[in-house]
Design a protein around this motif. Structure first.
Motif, PDB file in Angstrom:
ATOM      1  N   ASP A 128       4.189  11.890  -6.495  1.00  0.00           N
ATOM      2  CA  ASP A 128       4.484  13.204  -7.062  1.00  0.00           C
ATOM      3  C   ASP A 128       5.793  13.741  -6.496  1.00  0.00           C
ATOM      4  O   ASP A 128       6.032  13.688  -5.273  1.00  0.00           O
ATOM      5  CB  ASP A 128       3.352  14.189  -6.755  1.00  0.00           C
ATOM      6  CG  ASP A 128       2.091  13.881  -7.551  1.00  0.00           C
ATOM      7  OD1 ASP A 128       2.196  13.077  -8.498  1.00  0.00           O
ATOM      8  OD2 ASP A 128       1.025  14.437  -7.218  1.00  0.00           O
ATOM      9  N   GLY A 129       6.647  14.300  -7.388  1.00  0.00           N
ATOM     10  CA  GLY A 129       7.936  14.849  -6.984  1.00  0.00           C
ATOM     11  C   GLY A 129       9.086  13.882  -7.094  1.00  0.00           C
ATOM     12  O   GLY A 129      10.247  14.284  -6.997  1.00  0.00           O
ATOM     13  N   LEU A 130       8.796  12.592  -7.302  1.00  0.00           N
ATOM     14  CA  LEU A 130       9.867  11.609  -7.467  1.00  0.00           C
ATOM     15  C   LEU A 130      10.281  11.542  -8.932  1.00  0.00           C
ATOM     16  O   LEU A 130       9.474  11.829  -9.838  1.00  0.00           O
ATOM     17  CB  LEU A 130       9.393  10.230  -6.997  1.00  0.00           C
ATOM     18  CG  LEU A 130       9.026  10.098  -5.522  1.00  0.00           C
ATOM     19  CD1 LEU A 130       8.577   8.669  -5.233  1.00  0.00           C
ATOM     20  CD2 LEU A 130      10.197  10.471  -4.631  1.00  0.00           C
ATOM     21  N   TYR A 169       0.852  -1.183   0.000  1.00  0.00           N
ATOM     22  CA  TYR A 169       0.000   0.000   0.000  1.00  0.00           C
ATOM     23  C   TYR A 169       0.892   1.238   0.000  1.00  0.00           C
ATOM     24  O   TYR A 169       1.894   1.303   0.729  1.00  0.00           O
ATOM     25  CB  TYR A 169      -0.921   0.016   1.215  1.00  0.00           C
ATOM     26  CG  TYR A 169      -1.861  -1.169   1.277  1.00  0.00           C
ATOM     27  CD1 TYR A 169      -3.125  -1.098   0.704  1.00  0.00           C
ATOM     28  CD2 TYR A 169      -1.482  -2.358   1.892  1.00  0.00           C
ATOM     29  CE1 TYR A 169      -3.998  -2.183   0.751  1.00  0.00           C
ATOM     30  CE2 TYR A 169      -2.342  -3.446   1.935  1.00  0.00           C
ATOM     31  CZ  TYR A 169      -3.604  -3.352   1.366  1.00  0.00           C
ATOM     32  OH  TYR A 169      -4.446  -4.435   1.398  1.00  0.00           O
ATOM     33  N   SER A 170       0.520   2.258  -0.791  1.00  0.00           N
ATOM     34  CA  SER A 170       1.361   3.444  -0.958  1.00  0.00           C
ATOM     35  C   SER A 170       1.055   4.491   0.096  1.00  0.00           C
ATOM     36  O   SER A 170      -0.052   4.574   0.635  1.00  0.00           O
ATOM     37  CB  SER A 170       1.144   4.033  -2.353  1.00  0.00           C
ATOM     38  OG  SER A 170      -0.189   4.509  -2.499  1.00  0.00           O
ATOM     39  N   VAL A 171       2.078   5.317   0.384  1.00  0.00           N
ATOM     40  CA  VAL A 171       1.959   6.482   1.267  1.00  0.00           C
ATOM     41  C   VAL A 171       2.594   7.674   0.557  1.00  0.00           C
ATOM     42  O   VAL A 171       3.442   7.499  -0.329  1.00  0.00           O
ATOM     43  CB  VAL A 171       2.647   6.236   2.627  1.00  0.00           C
ATOM     44  CG1 VAL A 171       1.879   5.228   3.454  1.00  0.00           C
ATOM     45  CG2 VAL A 171       4.080   5.768   2.443  1.00  0.00           C
ATOM     46  N   PRO A 172       2.209   8.907   0.898  1.00  0.00           N
ATOM     47  CA  PRO A 172       2.760  10.077   0.203  1.00  0.00           C
ATOM     48  C   PRO A 172       4.271  10.212   0.412  1.00  0.00           C
ATOM     49  O   PRO A 172       4.761  10.153   1.551  1.00  0.00           O
ATOM     50  CB  PRO A 172       2.011  11.250   0.831  1.00  0.00           C
ATOM     51  CG  PRO A 172       0.787  10.651   1.441  1.00  0.00           C
ATOM     52  CD  PRO A 172       1.169   9.276   1.865  1.00  0.00           C
ATOM     53  N   ALA A 173       4.996  10.402  -0.689  1.00  0.00           N
ATOM     54  CA  ALA A 173       6.460  10.492  -0.606  1.00  0.00           C
ATOM     55  C   ALA A 173       6.906  11.717   0.178  1.00  0.00           C
ATOM     56  O   ALA A 173       7.955  11.699   0.831  1.00  0.00           O
ATOM     57  CB  ALA A 173       7.055  10.529  -2.015  1.00  0.00           C
ATOM     58  N   GLY A 174       6.137  12.808   0.116  1.00  0.00           N
ATOM     59  CA  GLY A 174       6.547  14.032   0.801  1.00  0.00           C
ATOM     60  C   GLY A 174       6.351  14.014   2.295  1.00  0.00           C
ATOM     61  O   GLY A 174       6.804  14.934   2.984  1.00  0.00           O
TER      62      GLY A 174
END
Length: 472
Positions: A399-401, A342-347
């Motif tokens: 986003d941002g990666l 499961y994904s989490v926000p990279a920021g």
């Protein structure tokens, strides 16, 4: 043959079986290890027959077990509850005893009480006895799991378990079938059981399952209850009663139900789904309630009506059971849980950071262990994957990666344009720009005949070569 008192006490127990025709003289002889003529002599005589306790010489007859009596006493002191069959097996295998099991059993029957008195033990500690209890309607239910094995293996379901809840007053049963024993499934089965009975009992009895007990403790210590189990019990307003270790007789009413359901619902039948298993139990319940129970001698359905009437009402809302655990964040911003990612926000995270997973039957929520500046801990919420090996990813979390879109390759066949003048602020940013500052195609190369190099080779390196810029 003259029987000694021990053998006579052993043999006369079969008089009633012989008179009732349950056992023949040959069968009794085979069990007791005596000759059938001796059995016929002592059991066929009218009235009680008392054999002499001494042989004609006046001395007591020596028994086969007598030389081994100290060994048997030592075994009973080491294990007061050791079975006579185990003692007989060890005597035969390790000490060469040639007597029958019955000889050992008769001796152990008397020696066990004597050894118990020497050790200061209560009789109940030896025989595994327990106190019978009765409860009032609605007071108690007992819960247990059953392992039904590969009953649905032919349809691709590797393992099936049965969940059982029995009302202690009436013995009214509930059963449903699952493919797992995790906490979410465990308390979901409770929802179904309470709906089946139409209410909640005052107390529910469990063994020391990990979905109820947080950790095991020494005998006599207070058992720590799992927080989710305590929250579930508080929502439905019932008390949790955890049995002592190795005391399954404390919930014998549901233990028997596991066997009864196997015999009356599952035995000799084939099923193709969990729904068919559940339907088979539901169709059997009226037959069970129409039976007269052997203990309370009443119809189970009549007592079940009184039991159901005394149950507490179900609360208006359903308790949401959430599994909670800590998981690390991977460098790809994914968190592993229950065989899925499961994904989490990279920021908002960093690699190897621990996040808390709160999973319900349908949702997986990922929380930070500390709130942010706004006091929020929720990082992401996803629908729970129905299977294993699934990636559940929100593309916005990446986003941002780097995306890898700026990568280019070339074969070097395309000729670059001549270098143009750069302003003072123009900078070289790539290796290609650096090479294009002085392209090799723009440099004039001097041309000389091969004789010049041959001359240099003959005269040695000390001679100065001609200027390559001079025309030849």
């Amino acid at each position: 043959m003259v029987l000694d008192p021990y053998r006579w006490a052993e043999l006369r127990r079969f008089r009633g079986l012989l008179d009732a025709g349950v056992m023949s003289g040959s069968e009794i002889a085979r069990v007791t290890g005596l000759d059938r003529k001796t059995v016929r002599k002592y059991l066929a005589a009218p009235g009680p027959v008392f054999p002499p306790s001494r042989v004609p010489s006046g001395r007591s007859r020596r028994r086969l077990i007598d030389p081994f009596a100290p060994l048997v006493d030592a075994m009973l002191r080491a294990g007061p509850a050791m079975k006579a069959s185990v003692i007989h097996e060890r005597l035969v295998k390790e000490y060469g005893f040639t007597g029958s099991y019955q000889r050992v059993k008769v001796y152990v029957c008397d020696a066990r009480a004597r050894i118990a008195g020497e050790l200061g033990l209560e009789p109940g500690e030896l025989a595994g006895m327990h106190r019978r209890f009765e409860v009032v309607p609605g007071a108690q239910a007992q819960v247990d799991w059953g392992d039904e094995g590969r009953i649905l293996a032919h349809v691709g379901i590797a393992k099936v378990y049965s969940f059982h809840m029995t009302l202690s007053y009436s013995r009214d049963p509930f059963c449903c079938f699952t493919t797992g024993q995790d906490m979410r499934t465990f308390f979901d089965c409770h929802h179904r059981a309470f709906a089946h009975f139409g209410g909640v009992p005052m107390t529910v009895v469990y063994d020391r399952t990990k979905t109820v007990v947080r950790r095991h403790v020494a005998p006599g210590e207070a058992v720590p209850i799992h927080p989710q189990a305590a929250g579930f019990a508080g929502h439905y307003d019932f008390d949790i009663d955890v049995l002592a270790a190795h005391r399954p007789t404390g919930k014998g009413r549901v233990e028997w139900q596991v066997l009864i359901v196997r015999d009356h619902v599952l035995s000799g039948r084939s099923f193709s789904s969990l729904a068919e298993l559940d339907a088979a139990f539901v169709s059997w319940v009226p037959l069970r309630r129409a039976q007269r129970h052997r203990t309370h001698q009443e119809l189970i359905g009549e007592r079940a009506a009184r039991d159901h009437a005394a149950l507490k009402a179900l609360p208006p809302s359903t308790y949401v059971v959430a599994e909670r655990c800590l998981r690390p964040v991977g460098k790809d911003c994914l968190v592993a849980f229950d065989g899925n990612l499961y994904s989490v926000p990279a920021g908002r995270v960093r690699p190897r950071q621990l996040v808390e997973v709160r999973a319900t039957k349908s949702r997986v929520m990922l929380h930070a262990t500390h709130p942010d500046a706004a006091g929020v801990t929720l990082l992401a919420a996803h629908a729970r994957a129905p299977d294993h090996g699934v990636w559940v990813v929100d593309e916005r979390h990446w986003d941002g990666l780097p995306t890898g879109q700026a990568r280019r390759t070339t074969t070097g066949e395309t000729r670059t344009a001549p270098r143009t003048a750069r302003g003072p602020r123009q900078q070289v940013r790539t290796l290609k720009d650096l090479l294009n500052q002085s392209p090799a195609v723009d440099i004039e190369v001097g041309r000389r005949p091969l004789a010049v190099y041959e001359e240099l080779t003959r005269n040695g390196p000390s001679r100065q070569p001609p200027n390559p810029q001079e025309p030849s």
